[in-house]
Design an enzyme around this catalytic site. Sequence first.
Site, PDB file in Angstrom:
ATOM      1  CB  SER A 111      46.731 -10.685  55.824  1.00  0.00           C
ATOM      2  OG  SER A 111      47.361  -9.482  55.449  1.00  0.00           O
ATOM      3  CB  ALA A 112      44.291  -6.690  57.330  1.00  0.00           C
ATOM      4  CB  SER A 113      43.633 -10.206  62.126  1.00  0.00           C
ATOM      5  OG  SER A 113      44.949 -10.557  62.491  1.00  0.00           O
ATOM      6  N   GLY A 114      45.309  -7.386  62.645  1.00  0.00           N
ATOM      7  CA  GLY A 114      45.824  -6.439  63.640  1.00  0.00           C
ATOM      8  C   GLY A 114      46.988  -6.961  64.461  1.00  0.00           C
ATOM      9  CE  LYS A 115      49.287 -11.811  61.681  1.00  0.00           C
ATOM     10  NZ  LYS A 115      48.228 -11.337  60.749  1.00  0.00           N
ATOM     11  CB  SER A 116      51.990  -5.682  62.646  1.00  0.00           C
ATOM     12  OG  SER A 116      52.457  -6.787  61.918  1.00  0.00           O
ATOM     13  CB  SER A 144      51.583 -18.772  62.434  1.00  0.00           C
ATOM     14  OG  SER A 144      51.024 -17.844  63.329  1.00  0.00           O
ATOM     15  N   GLY A 196      46.690 -14.934  63.172  1.00  0.00           N
ATOM     16  CA  GLY A 196      45.421 -14.454  62.627  1.00  0.00           C
ATOM     17  C   GLY A 196      45.584 -14.023  61.178  1.00  0.00           C
TER      18      GLY A 196
HETATM   19  N1  LIG Z   1      41.095  -3.116  67.062  1.00  0.00           N
HETATM   20  C1  LIG Z   1      42.104  -3.129  66.203  1.00  0.00           C
HETATM   21  N2  LIG Z   1      43.219  -3.833  66.501  1.00  0.00           N
HETATM   22  C2  LIG Z   1      44.247  -3.864  65.615  1.00  0.00           C
HETATM   23  N3  LIG Z   1      44.260  -3.217  64.423  1.00  0.00           N
HETATM   24  C3  LIG Z   1      43.164  -2.499  64.091  1.00  0.00           C
HETATM   25  C4  LIG Z   1      42.050  -2.432  64.956  1.00  0.00           C
HETATM   26  N4  LIG Z   1      41.112  -1.659  64.379  1.00  0.00           N
HETATM   27  C5  LIG Z   1      41.614  -1.264  63.205  1.00  0.00           C
HETATM   28  N5  LIG Z   1      42.859  -1.739  63.020  1.00  0.00           N
HETATM   29  C6  LIG Z   1      43.672  -1.485  61.818  1.00  0.00           C
HETATM   30  O1  LIG Z   1      43.767  -2.699  61.104  1.00  0.00           O
HETATM   31  C7  LIG Z   1      45.036  -2.761  60.435  1.00  0.00           C
HETATM   32  C8  LIG Z   1      45.750  -4.024  60.873  1.00  0.00           C
HETATM   33  O2  LIG Z   1      46.981  -4.103  60.207  1.00  0.00           O
HETATM   34  P1  LIG Z   1      48.200  -4.960  60.746  1.00  0.00           P
HETATM   35  O3  LIG Z   1      49.361  -4.627  59.841  1.00  0.00           O
HETATM   36  O4  LIG Z   1      48.387  -4.753  62.206  1.00  0.00           O
HETATM   37  O5  LIG Z   1      47.683  -6.438  60.497  1.00  0.00           O
HETATM   38  P2  LIG Z   1      48.508  -7.814  60.533  1.00  0.00           P
HETATM   39  O6  LIG Z   1      47.621  -8.768  61.224  1.00  0.00           O
HETATM   40  O7  LIG Z   1      49.855  -7.582  61.088  1.00  0.00           O
HETATM   41  O8  LIG Z   1      48.573  -8.201  58.985  1.00  0.00           O
HETATM   42  P3  LIG Z   1      49.736  -8.991  58.183  1.00  0.00           P
HETATM   43  O9  LIG Z   1      49.557 -10.439  58.498  1.00  0.00           O
HETATM   44  O10 LIG Z   1      49.461  -8.680  56.743  1.00  0.00           O
HETATM   45  O11 LIG Z   1      51.071  -8.463  58.629  1.00  0.00           O
HETATM   46  C9  LIG Z   1      45.794  -1.496  60.784  1.00  0.00           C
HETATM   47  O12 LIG Z   1      45.605  -0.551  59.763  1.00  0.00           O
HETATM   48  C10 LIG Z   1      45.107  -1.054  62.088  1.00  0.00           C
HETATM   49  O13 LIG Z   1      45.182   0.330  62.277  1.00  0.00           O
HETATM   50 MG   LIG Z   2      51.781  -7.838  60.340  1.00  0.00          MG
END
Ligand SMILES: Nc1ncnc2c1ncn2[C@@H]1O[C@H](COP(=O)(O)OP(=O)(O)OP(=O)(O)O)[C@@H](O)[C@H]1O
Ligand SMILES: [Mg+2]
Length: 207
Positions: free
Chosen positions: A33-38, A105, A31
């Site tokens: 970036s910042a979608s919430g994967k980590s 990805s 997904g």
């Molecule tokens: N329902 C949710 N699920 C996951 N994260 C959420 C949700 N609501 C809000 N957030 C927030 O959104 C942000 C998601 O950041 P995260 O680092 O998990 O994204 P990522 O997909 O891993 O991005 P990247 O590809 O840059 O590593 C966090 O600050 C998290 O607290």
């Molecule tokens: Mg991440």
Amino acid sequence: MATNITWHPSLSHSERTTLLHQPGLTIWLTGLSASGKSTIATALEQHLLHNSYTAYRLDGDNIRFGLNKDLTFSPQDRVENIRRIGEVAKLFADSATVAITSFISPYKADRDLARKLHDDAGLLFVEVHVDVPIDVAEARDPKGLYKKAREGIIKDFTGISAGAPYERPENPEVYIDTSKSSVEEGVQIIVDYLVKRGVLTFPKVSS
Ligand SMILES: Nc1ncnc2c1ncn2[C@@H]1O[C@H](COP(=O)(O)OP(=O)(O)OP(=O)(O)O)[C@@H](O)[C@H]1O
Ligand SMILES: [Mg+2]
């Protein structure tokens, strides 16, 4: 000479999982970036560990500090990055661990390659689309990456730059929209899928 040791030339995956009472599979989060994967991967890993399942998270940023520190963000290196993650996740899955990967990805071909590696080895691969509208992702921007991309400091930023599209999964096993589901609900959606498939039970059966 030891008498209680059984020599086995090569344990199969199913023998390994039976002996350890532990499934081995890969949960592949993809997904924007910042979608919430980590965030979801971390919560899922903790949930599984608290329930006595062996789980291990392979995360984009962490892997680039070590295994893939020689790789850049060029198109070829992005492909190699995901190829290596696919291979490593496969090893974890084969060892009877729940491997959880959290990488943008963005390309279907790369994800399909990771899936094929697992399919060919008879290992379960669960693709999870961690979706969010891009404006929500950009408003979250926990690492300030969208801001840098808009300012042109980061080139080829997925979803923002013309040359870096995100190819949405067409048929993921699991779909989560994190603008609608909480982190806990996101984890539950994945767990429910795995329970329904008979991969996990709660509580874990360990004998
Ligand atoms: N329902 C949710 N699920 C996951 N994260 C959420 C949700 N609501 C809000 N957030 C927030 O959104 C942000 C998601 O950041 P995260 O680092 O998990 O994204 P990522 O997909 O891993 O991005 P990247 O590809 O840059 O590593 C966090 O600050 C998290 O607290
Ligand atoms: Mg991440």
